[in-house]
Design a protein around this motif. Structure first.
Motif, mmCIF file in Angstrom:
data_model
loop_
_atom_site.group_PDB
_atom_site.id
_atom_site.type_symbol
_atom_site.label_atom_id
_atom_site.label_comp_id
_atom_site.label_asym_id
_atom_site.label_seq_id
_atom_site.Cartn_x
_atom_site.Cartn_y
_atom_site.Cartn_z
ATOM 1 N N GLY A 190 16.567 9.376 -50.581
ATOM 2 C CA GLY A 190 15.591 10.024 -49.671
ATOM 3 C C GLY A 190 15.354 9.478 -48.540
ATOM 4 O O GLY A 190 14.144 9.725 -47.654
ATOM 5 N N ALA A 191 16.246 8.682 -47.738
ATOM 6 C CA ALA A 191 16.223 8.070 -46.365
ATOM 7 C C ALA A 191 16.242 9.161 -45.360
ATOM 8 O O ALA A 191 16.790 10.234 -45.510
ATOM 9 C CB ALA A 191 17.331 7.391 -46.124
ATOM 10 N N ARG A 192 15.278 9.040 -44.088
ATOM 11 C CA ARG A 192 15.243 9.934 -43.378
ATOM 12 C C ARG A 192 15.526 9.270 -41.880
ATOM 13 O O ARG A 192 15.247 7.837 -41.896
ATOM 14 C CB ARG A 192 13.676 10.518 -43.220
ATOM 15 N N PRO A 193 16.160 9.894 -40.804
ATOM 16 C CA PRO A 193 16.240 9.327 -39.611
ATOM 17 C C PRO A 193 15.092 9.169 -39.059
ATOM 18 O O PRO A 193 14.068 9.936 -39.312
ATOM 19 C CB PRO A 193 17.224 10.226 -38.905
ATOM 20 N N GLU A 194 14.855 8.294 -38.053
ATOM 21 C CA GLU A 194 13.636 7.998 -37.406
ATOM 22 C C GLU A 194 13.128 9.378 -36.683
ATOM 23 O O GLU A 194 14.045 9.985 -35.899
ATOM 24 C CB GLU A 194 13.865 7.013 -36.058
ATOM 25 N N ASP A 223 16.347 4.231 -30.197
ATOM 26 C CA ASP A 223 16.316 5.156 -30.536
ATOM 27 C C ASP A 223 16.541 6.269 -29.426
ATOM 28 O O ASP A 223 17.144 7.322 -29.761
ATOM 29 C CB ASP A 223 14.904 5.609 -31.088
ATOM 30 N N ALA A 224 16.059 6.152 -28.073
ATOM 31 C CA ALA A 224 16.358 6.886 -27.060
ATOM 32 C C ALA A 224 17.828 7.144 -26.646
ATOM 33 O O ALA A 224 18.512 8.105 -26.408
ATOM 34 C CB ALA A 224 15.530 6.768 -26.053
ATOM 35 N N ALA A 225 18.531 5.857 -26.788
ATOM 36 C CA ALA A 225 19.769 5.813 -26.702
ATOM 37 C C ALA A 225 20.771 6.531 -27.633
ATOM 38 O O ALA A 225 21.795 7.222 -27.401
ATOM 39 C CB ALA A 225 20.373 4.244 -26.428
ATOM 40 N N ARG A 226 20.234 6.653 -28.874
ATOM 41 C CA ARG A 226 21.085 6.964 -30.096
ATOM 42 C C ARG A 226 21.116 8.737 -29.904
ATOM 43 O O ARG A 226 22.079 9.221 -30.136
ATOM 44 C CB ARG A 226 20.152 7.034 -31.305
ATOM 45 N N LEU A 227 20.013 9.355 -29.208
ATOM 46 C CA LEU A 227 19.943 10.770 -28.886
ATOM 47 C C LEU A 227 20.574 11.104 -27.710
ATOM 48 O O LEU A 227 20.771 12.187 -27.538
ATOM 49 C CB LEU A 227 18.419 11.191 -28.872
ATOM 50 N N SER A 228 20.851 10.149 -26.724
ATOM 51 C CA SER A 228 21.423 10.444 -25.410
ATOM 52 C C SER A 228 23.030 10.348 -25.535
ATOM 53 O O SER A 228 23.834 9.292 -25.436
ATOM 54 C CB SER A 228 21.166 9.316 -24.388
ATOM 55 N N VAL A 229 23.420 11.633 -25.899
ATOM 56 C CA VAL A 229 24.761 11.888 -26.329
ATOM 57 C C VAL A 229 25.853 12.342 -25.406
ATOM 58 O O VAL A 229 27.334 12.275 -25.494
ATOM 59 C CB VAL A 229 24.982 12.788 -27.445
ATOM 60 N N VAL A 230 25.513 12.287 -23.963
ATOM 61 C CA VAL A 230 26.015 12.393 -22.820
ATOM 62 C C VAL A 230 26.083 11.413 -21.802
ATOM 63 O O VAL A 230 24.776 10.854 -21.885
ATOM 64 C CB VAL A 230 26.194 13.906 -22.149
ATOM 65 N N PRO A 231 26.752 10.994 -20.995
ATOM 66 C CA PRO A 231 26.666 9.932 -19.848
ATOM 67 C C PRO A 231 25.344 10.097 -18.976
ATOM 68 O O PRO A 231 25.008 11.481 -18.734
ATOM 69 C CB PRO A 231 27.823 9.852 -19.163
ATOM 70 N N ALA A 232 25.016 9.305 -18.409
ATOM 71 C CA ALA A 232 23.780 9.363 -17.469
ATOM 72 C C ALA A 232 24.475 10.380 -16.341
ATOM 73 O O ALA A 232 25.634 10.409 -15.931
ATOM 74 C CB ALA A 232 23.645 7.869 -16.806
ATOM 75 N N GLY A 233 23.528 11.236 -15.959
ATOM 76 C CA GLY A 233 23.901 12.210 -14.561
ATOM 77 C C GLY A 233 24.212 13.463 -15.278
ATOM 78 O O GLY A 233 24.489 14.430 -14.465
ATOM 79 N N HIS A 234 24.405 13.662 -16.560
ATOM 80 C CA HIS A 234 25.005 14.764 -17.089
ATOM 81 C C HIS A 234 23.760 15.426 -17.911
ATOM 82 O O HIS A 234 23.369 14.828 -18.973
ATOM 83 C CB HIS A 234 26.105 14.618 -18.116
ATOM 84 N N PHE A 266 13.064 15.482 -29.802
ATOM 85 C CA PHE A 266 14.718 14.688 -29.955
ATOM 86 C C PHE A 266 14.977 14.873 -28.337
ATOM 87 O O PHE A 266 16.309 14.526 -28.037
ATOM 88 C CB PHE A 266 15.136 15.859 -30.734
ATOM 89 N N HIS A 267 14.155 14.990 -27.550
ATOM 90 C CA HIS A 267 14.562 14.807 -25.896
ATOM 91 C C HIS A 267 14.596 13.140 -25.968
ATOM 92 O O HIS A 267 13.654 12.276 -26.319
ATOM 93 C CB HIS A 267 13.611 15.185 -25.202
ATOM 94 N N PRO A 268 15.668 12.625 -25.465
ATOM 95 C CA PRO A 268 16.020 11.109 -25.391
ATOM 96 C C PRO A 268 14.592 10.329 -24.600
ATOM 97 O O PRO A 268 14.069 9.335 -24.950
ATOM 98 C CB PRO A 268 17.084 10.909 -24.781
ATOM 99 N N MET A 269 14.227 11.143 -23.698
ATOM 100 C CA MET A 269 13.179 10.589 -22.780
ATOM 101 C C MET A 269 11.812 10.758 -23.472
ATOM 102 O O MET A 269 10.714 9.800 -23.064
ATOM 103 C CB MET A 269 13.076 11.233 -21.325
ATOM 104 N N VAL A 270 11.686 11.595 -24.462
ATOM 105 C CA VAL A 270 10.587 11.405 -25.168
ATOM 106 C C VAL A 270 10.310 10.197 -26.149
ATOM 107 O O VAL A 270 9.338 9.741 -26.343
ATOM 108 C CB VAL A 270 10.285 12.633 -26.019
ATOM 109 N N ARG A 271 11.641 9.840 -26.831
ATOM 110 C CA ARG A 271 11.779 8.845 -27.444
ATOM 111 C C ARG A 271 11.516 7.508 -26.597
ATOM 112 O O ARG A 271 10.801 6.599 -27.144
ATOM 113 C CB ARG A 271 12.996 8.531 -28.085
#
Length: 376
Positions: free
Chosen positions: A340-344, A305-316, A139-144
């Motif tokens: 039964g739907a699941r998030p990515e 998908d990475a952007a979805r998990l990136s909940v604070v602005p760049a540099g934070h 769930f790290h954005p950069m892993v996605r």
């Protein structure tokens, strides 16, 4: 279900969930913070004793304590149960929670035997309940972002890989913990505890699986302050072959002085190499023949998908608790979603079973000195 439709279906509904916690230690605190961030009601806790449960409820800001696990599971107002207890208790508690009709978030390892893990995965699938395991580094954005680059073909064909998960919290002979005791932690320690995270990260990012492996383990300290005749491993080194043909090496250690939580994965393809370092989670190292660069997290420049998990602005900076919060939020979203739907990328009990199978293969290889095929 499409991402936007899923988010719309789940919006506002996770706040109606009531969460119960089994366990009163460090992981219960991490889980409770994530549950609060997901707007669930923190209903209460059960622990090894009534006193421990009362203390946990007060410390974590829960509504109440329960005198036993059975009392918590019998509470019809509890919707989801977080299991944060020693490893050998995971399987019976998770089965009891499923039988009680609760959604379950169970700490890893899901079980300490393949048979128990397989039964849990089967029962979870049959129940229709949300049943997840916190492989939170997904769930790290950069892993996605790394996963998106690999799966889109930007790295080319995967050739080799290196990875490590190094810690030092058991690096001294007097360092001790319940995990070193096989009766509580199970037959594997370092690999089941942190090596499972590394393998899950590897298989998740590559979309590939380990086909076979050859492992060596070491128990550096056979005695610790409160434990004697320790059989669980302090470190593991293994060579792996992926189904897609790539080869690589992995090193897992809980006795690497100076390393606090060094989880690193580097993949080399025919077009590009990618390196993720959990202690620098807001960036990826990207390498090509012409040179290398660092891709820093910026929601406007990342895959969806990475952007979805990136909940604070760049540099934070974002870190471990942010990843855990995202995992719990997605687990809760799955609990309230229709059909039964699941998030990515949500790690389920099937992923927990996979980790237990790989752990069993590591122990078998270390005992025999031979290559071992990793079953599905």
């Amino acid at each position: 279900m499409a991402r936007a439709a899923f988010a719309e279906a789940a919006a506002g509904r996770t706040g109606a969930l009531r969460a119960g916690f089994i366990g009163a230690g460090f992981m219960a605190a991490v889980h409770s913070r994530a549950a609060r961030a997901a707007r669930a009601t923190l209903a209460g806790a059960a622990a090894s004793s009534s006193a421990s449960a009362e203390q946990a409820a007060a410390l974590l800001g829960l509504e109440r304590s329960y005198s036993s696990v059975n009392e918590l599971l019998s509470d019809g107002d509890i919707d989801v149960v977080h299991i944060c207890t020693p490893n050998t208790t995971h399987a019976p508690f998770a089965l009891a929670a499923l039988d009680a009709g609760k959604h379950v978030i169970c700490e890893k390892p899901l079980a300490t035997s393949v048979g128990d893990a397989a039964e849990l995965a089967r029962r979870a699938e049959a129940s229709g309940l949300s049943a997840t395991v916190p492989f939170v580094y997904r769930f790290h954005p950069m892993v996605r972002e790394a996963r998106a680059r690999v799966l889109s073909g930007e790295t080319g064909r995967l050739l080799s890989l290196t990875g490590g998960y190094l810690q030092d919290w058991l690096a001294e002979p007097l360092s001790d913990d319940w995990r070193v005791n096989a009766e509580l932690g199970g037959p594997s320690r370092a690999f089941a505890d942190i090596g499972s995270h590394l393998v899950d990260l590897l298989e998740f990012v590559t979309g590939d699986r380990i086909a076979r492996l050859n492992a060596t383990t070491r128990t550096v300290y056979g005695e610790r302050s409160n434990n004697r005749d320790i059989a669980t491993e302090d470190l593991v080194a293994l060579v792996v072959e992926m189904r897609g043909g790539a080869v690589g090496t992995l090193l897992i250690s809980q006795v690497a002085l100076g390393r606090k939580n060094s989880l690193v994965l580097e993949l080399s393809g025919t077009e590009e190499s990618i390196r993720f370092d959990q202690e620098r989670p807001d960036e990826l190292w990207l390498g090509r023949r012409s040179g290398f660069r660092h891709l820093v997290r910026d929601p406007g420049l990342l895959s969806p998908d990475a952007a979805r998990l990136s909940v604070v602005p760049a540099g934070h900076p974002m870190g471990y608790q942010d990843a855990f919060n995202a995992f719990v939020a997605d687990s809760y979203a799955a609990a309230v979603a229709p059909d039964g739907a699941r998030p990515e990328g949500l790690p389920t009990f099937a992923d927990g079973l996979r980790a237990v199978r790989v752990t069993a293969a590591v122990l078998e290889s270390a005992a025999s000195g031979r290559w071992v095929e990793v079953t599905e």
